[in-house]
Write an enzyme that holds these catalytic residues in place. Structure first.
Site, PDB file in Angstrom:
ATOM      1  N   ARG A  77      21.051  35.780   0.726  1.00  0.00           N
ATOM      2  CA  ARG A  77      20.011  34.873   1.199  1.00  0.00           C
ATOM      3  C   ARG A  77      18.855  35.702   1.757  1.00  0.00           C
ATOM      4  O   ARG A  77      19.049  36.506   2.666  1.00  0.00           O
ATOM      5  CB  ARG A  77      20.567  33.954   2.286  1.00  0.00           C
ATOM      6  CG  ARG A  77      19.501  33.109   2.963  1.00  0.00           C
ATOM      7  CD  ARG A  77      20.074  32.112   3.967  1.00  0.00           C
ATOM      8  NE  ARG A  77      19.009  31.364   4.611  1.00  0.00           N
ATOM      9  CZ  ARG A  77      18.724  31.427   5.918  1.00  0.00           C
ATOM     10  NH1 ARG A  77      19.438  32.169   6.749  1.00  0.00           N
ATOM     11  NH2 ARG A  77      17.726  30.713   6.409  1.00  0.00           N
ATOM     12  N   HIS A 123      10.768  31.294   6.867  1.00  0.00           N
ATOM     13  CA  HIS A 123      11.548  31.834   7.989  1.00  0.00           C
ATOM     14  C   HIS A 123      10.554  32.323   9.049  1.00  0.00           C
ATOM     15  O   HIS A 123      10.487  33.491   9.388  1.00  0.00           O
ATOM     16  CB  HIS A 123      12.473  32.961   7.508  1.00  0.00           C
ATOM     17  CG  HIS A 123      13.624  33.246   8.420  1.00  0.00           C
ATOM     18  ND1 HIS A 123      14.946  33.160   8.019  1.00  0.00           N
ATOM     19  CD2 HIS A 123      13.667  33.621   9.722  1.00  0.00           C
ATOM     20  CE1 HIS A 123      15.743  33.490   9.029  1.00  0.00           C
ATOM     21  NE2 HIS A 123      14.981  33.767  10.082  1.00  0.00           N
ATOM     22  N   GLU A 170      15.851  26.990  10.651  1.00  0.00           N
ATOM     23  CA  GLU A 170      15.911  26.697  12.081  1.00  0.00           C
ATOM     24  C   GLU A 170      14.635  26.100  12.669  1.00  0.00           C
ATOM     25  O   GLU A 170      13.960  26.737  13.490  1.00  0.00           O
ATOM     26  CB  GLU A 170      16.275  27.971  12.858  1.00  0.00           C
ATOM     27  CG  GLU A 170      17.574  28.596  12.411  1.00  0.00           C
ATOM     28  CD  GLU A 170      18.037  29.723  13.321  1.00  0.00           C
ATOM     29  OE1 GLU A 170      17.236  30.193  14.146  1.00  0.00           O
ATOM     30  OE2 GLU A 170      19.204  30.118  13.226  1.00  0.00           O
ATOM     31  N   ASN A 310      23.188  27.279  10.587  1.00  0.00           N
ATOM     32  CA  ASN A 310      23.226  28.594  11.234  1.00  0.00           C
ATOM     33  C   ASN A 310      23.948  28.434  12.556  1.00  0.00           C
ATOM     34  O   ASN A 310      23.648  27.516  13.332  1.00  0.00           O
ATOM     35  CB  ASN A 310      21.816  29.116  11.512  1.00  0.00           C
ATOM     36  CG  ASN A 310      21.103  29.576  10.259  1.00  0.00           C
ATOM     37  OD1 ASN A 310      21.665  29.536   9.163  1.00  0.00           O
ATOM     38  ND2 ASN A 310      19.876  30.019  10.406  1.00  0.00           N
ATOM     39  N   TYR A 312      26.003  30.650  15.924  1.00  0.00           N
ATOM     40  CA  TYR A 312      26.323  31.920  16.566  1.00  0.00           C
ATOM     41  C   TYR A 312      27.239  31.817  17.775  1.00  0.00           C
ATOM     42  O   TYR A 312      28.017  32.706  18.043  1.00  0.00           O
ATOM     43  CB  TYR A 312      25.023  32.617  17.014  1.00  0.00           C
ATOM     44  CG  TYR A 312      24.184  33.136  15.868  1.00  0.00           C
ATOM     45  CD1 TYR A 312      24.327  34.420  15.402  1.00  0.00           C
ATOM     46  CD2 TYR A 312      23.235  32.320  15.250  1.00  0.00           C
ATOM     47  CE1 TYR A 312      23.561  34.910  14.349  1.00  0.00           C
ATOM     48  CE2 TYR A 312      22.467  32.800  14.191  1.00  0.00           C
ATOM     49  CZ  TYR A 312      22.640  34.092  13.749  1.00  0.00           C
ATOM     50  OH  TYR A 312      21.890  34.562  12.700  1.00  0.00           O
ATOM     51  N   GLU A 381      23.805  31.339   8.132  1.00  0.00           N
ATOM     52  CA  GLU A 381      23.810  32.490   9.036  1.00  0.00           C
ATOM     53  C   GLU A 381      24.961  32.370  10.012  1.00  0.00           C
ATOM     54  O   GLU A 381      25.274  31.275  10.482  1.00  0.00           O
ATOM     55  CB  GLU A 381      22.530  32.558   9.895  1.00  0.00           C
ATOM     56  CG  GLU A 381      21.331  33.115   9.200  1.00  0.00           C
ATOM     57  CD  GLU A 381      20.093  33.103  10.092  1.00  0.00           C
ATOM     58  OE1 GLU A 381      20.213  33.228  11.330  1.00  0.00           O
ATOM     59  OE2 GLU A 381      18.997  32.954   9.539  1.00  0.00           O
TER      60      GLU A 381
HETATM   61  C1  PNW Z   1      18.453  33.274  14.159  1.00  0.00           C
HETATM   62  N1  PNW Z   1      18.470  31.492  20.430  1.00  0.00           N
HETATM   63  O1  PNW Z   1      17.624  33.052  15.229  1.00  0.00           O
HETATM   64  C2  PNW Z   1      17.455  33.607  13.057  1.00  0.00           C
HETATM   65  O2  PNW Z   1      17.494  32.739  11.962  1.00  0.00           O
HETATM   66  C3  PNW Z   1      17.453  35.040  12.649  1.00  0.00           C
HETATM   67  O3  PNW Z   1      16.208  35.354  12.084  1.00  0.00           O
HETATM   68  C4  PNW Z   1      17.806  35.905  13.846  1.00  0.00           C
HETATM   69  O4  PNW Z   1      17.637  37.264  13.602  1.00  0.00           O
HETATM   70  C5  PNW Z   1      19.238  35.582  14.218  1.00  0.00           C
HETATM   71  O5  PNW Z   1      19.406  34.212  14.499  1.00  0.00           O
HETATM   72  C6  PNW Z   1      19.762  36.366  15.403  1.00  0.00           C
HETATM   73  O6  PNW Z   1      19.036  36.063  16.548  1.00  0.00           O
HETATM   74  C7  PNW Z   1      17.942  32.674  16.494  1.00  0.00           C
HETATM   75  O7  PNW Z   1      17.802  32.021  21.323  1.00  0.00           O
HETATM   76  C8  PNW Z   1      17.186  33.243  17.515  1.00  0.00           C
HETATM   77  O8  PNW Z   1      19.292  30.564  20.692  1.00  0.00           O
HETATM   78  C9  PNW Z   1      17.354  32.852  18.804  1.00  0.00           C
HETATM   79  C10 PNW Z   1      18.298  31.875  19.090  1.00  0.00           C
HETATM   80  C11 PNW Z   1      19.062  31.310  18.091  1.00  0.00           C
HETATM   81  C12 PNW Z   1      18.876  31.718  16.787  1.00  0.00           C
END
Ligand code: PNW
Length: 481
Positions: A77, A123, A170, A310, A312, A381
């Site tokens: 991607r 993006h 996002e 996405n 995390y 992601e």
């Molecule tokens: C994503 N937060 O961004 C993005 O899609 C990527 O480009 C980035 O590098 C990756 O996650 C890692 O950070 C985020 O603050 C950035 O909650 C910040 C947040 C969440 C997602």
């Protein structure tokens, strides 16, 4: 109980984004995006850096494809830089053929290497001239028309070969980090110590609305003009953390956790699947949340062929007894990494907002699946930084056991969601193929499964996690055959 396993055609691989890896910021006709401009402002990027060179992938896509092959990836991607395709951005502005041919070649080379391209149109790197000309994302008519034309130009060049399309990455981050907190370009906020302009009580909701309409409009073009001829699927990629109630015994915290999920995922998911914003958002935001006109609804509702996700991290969420601030964007709740019982959600990483909690991933996959009637989900992601990674020697960095366990645990959680819970998840892209420009954190925070030596000739070295992602998928896919 069924054993965790994934189907043979499960699409897994790695993700990147244009501004974070390409560099070549002033080459072949590319002009400034809002990120080029934002990085030049003092104090915005932790290490004062920018994406001028980044991983130099514009000149090294061959190296990147070789890495993908080495990792065994089935998919890659990446995102297209609008500023390379239409450098001035607008619908009356010229198309730049050399920008287009870079991506045509990238797609052809990927396919020749047996890797499926997954293409994101946006993006975050909006052409800066659209920001200065008419206020970018805040100007619905101009932005929607310009994005639609840009999307059509990219479809014309790539739709014969690309089967997976993401319109926006996002939108939550664009709207909240760009227009409420001012941490991301264009940096607007109500906080006058950070920026002279912006209104966090209204602009994030306007930007989010316009992103939805622009998504719907691009999807309409794709379906009307390209899908029948070339096939392919298109969707939006939404980000969200899972929310556990801080006190699961307190119904007010249970409700607060649900509201937090609505203010992130459902802000965009509900309009796409149900044609309206969540009730909880309407209640709190009132007229500050735009209404959908009938014409907009026709574009936005049912505009996803798949749900792009996405993910995390997770949070514990507690209700508040005080009324919401006008700049609140989480649903008037308090988020923390510790529950009422003192349970810690997960270990620290280099990113203050990110702590691993694989069960939250499984739960959120189920939450999306249940709420939206079991849509096909592609995880576009998932990944982690590692606390202190940048201070280590290269030899230590490539032994990234912390990241390797993160991926192992998260991929098993995904397999559980698929095989035990019946969630229709068909793809997964790890973030990221490479260490890269981590936005406001600059190059100090690394997310790659491959180490990049920015000063040492851009040498790329796969870390342990690069192998673990492939090994984990091979085990899980092997189980089903
Ligand atoms: C994503 N937060 O961004 C993005 O899609 C990527 O480009 C980035 O590098 C990756 O996650 C890692 O950070 C985020 O603050 C950035 O909650 C910040 C947040 C969440 C997602």
């Amino acid at each position: 109980m069924a054993k965790a396993a994934l189907p043979k055609d499960f699409l897994w691989g790695f993700a990147t984004a244009s501004y974070q890896i390409e560099g070549a910021a002033h080459e072949d006709g590319r002009l400034d995006s809002i990120w080029d401009v934002f990085c030049r402002k003092p104090g915005k990027i932790a290490d004062g850096s920018n994406g001028d060179v980044a991983c130099d992938s514009y000149h090294r896509s061959g190296d990147d494809i070789a890495l993908l092959q080495l990792c065994g990836a089935k998919a890659y991607r990446f995102s297209v830089a609008w500023t390379r395709i239409i450098p001035l951005g607008g619908r009356a502005d010229p198309v730049n053929p050399s920008g287009l041919s870079y991506y045509v070649k990238l797609v052809e080379d990927l396919i020749a290497a047996g890797i499926e391209p997954v293409v994101t149109l946006f993006h975050w790197d909006l052409p800066d001239s659209l920001e200065t000309r008419y206020g970018g994302l805040l100007n619905r008519d101009e932005f929607v028309a310009d994005f639609t034309r840009y999307a059509r130009v990219v479809f014309e060049a790539l739709a014969p070969k690309v089967k997976y399309w993401v319109t926006f990455n996002e939108p939550w981050c664009s709207a909240i980090l760009g227009y409420s907190l001012g941490q991301f370009a264009p940096g607007r906020t109500s906080d006058r110590t950070k920026n002279p302009e912006g209104d966090a009580s209204t602009e994030p909701w306007i930007a989010g609305h316009n992103l939805l309409v622009a998504h719907g409009s691009a999807v309409q073009v794709f379906r009307d003009e390209f899908k029948e001829r070339f096939g392919g699927q298109i969707g939006m990629t939404l980000n969200g953390d899972y929310a556990y109630p801080w006190d699961p015994e307190d119904p007010r915290d249970v409700e607060a956790a649900e509201r937090k999920l609505e203010f992130s995922m459902a802000w965009f998911g509900d309009p796409i699947y149900f044609g309206k914003y969540p009730e909880s958002m309407r209640q709190q935001l009132g007229a500050r949340l735009p209404d959908f006109s009938a014409e907009e609804i026709a574009l936005v509702q049912n505009s996803n062929d798949f749900f792009g996700m996405n993910h995390y991290t997770s949070n514990f969420v507690r209700h508040l007894d005080t009324p919401p601030d006008s700049t609140d964007f989480v649903g008037n709740v308090a988020c923390s990494f510790e529950s009422k019982d003192g349970e810690i959600i997960g270990p620290e990483t280099q990113s203050p907002w990110l702590r691993p909690n694989p069960l939250g991933f499984r739960r959120l996959l189920n939450w999306i699946s249940d709420r939206y009637g079991h849509p096909t989900i592609y995880v576009t992601e998932n990944g982690t930084s590692v606390k202190g990674e940048n201070e280590l020697s290269v030899e230590q960095i490539v032994e990234d056991d912390f990241r390797a366990s993160y991926f192992r645990d998260y991929i098993w959680a995904l397999a559980d969601a698929y095989s035990k819970d019946g969630v229709d998840v068909r793809g997964y892209m790890a973030w990221s193929l490479l260490d890269n420009f981590e936005w406001a954190d600059g190059y100090e925070t690394r997310f790659g499964v491959c180490y990049v030596d920015y000063e040492g000739g851009q040498r790329r070295i796969p870390k342990k996690s690069a192998k673990v992602v492939g090994k984990t998928f091979n085990t899980l896919i092997g189980e089903s055959n």
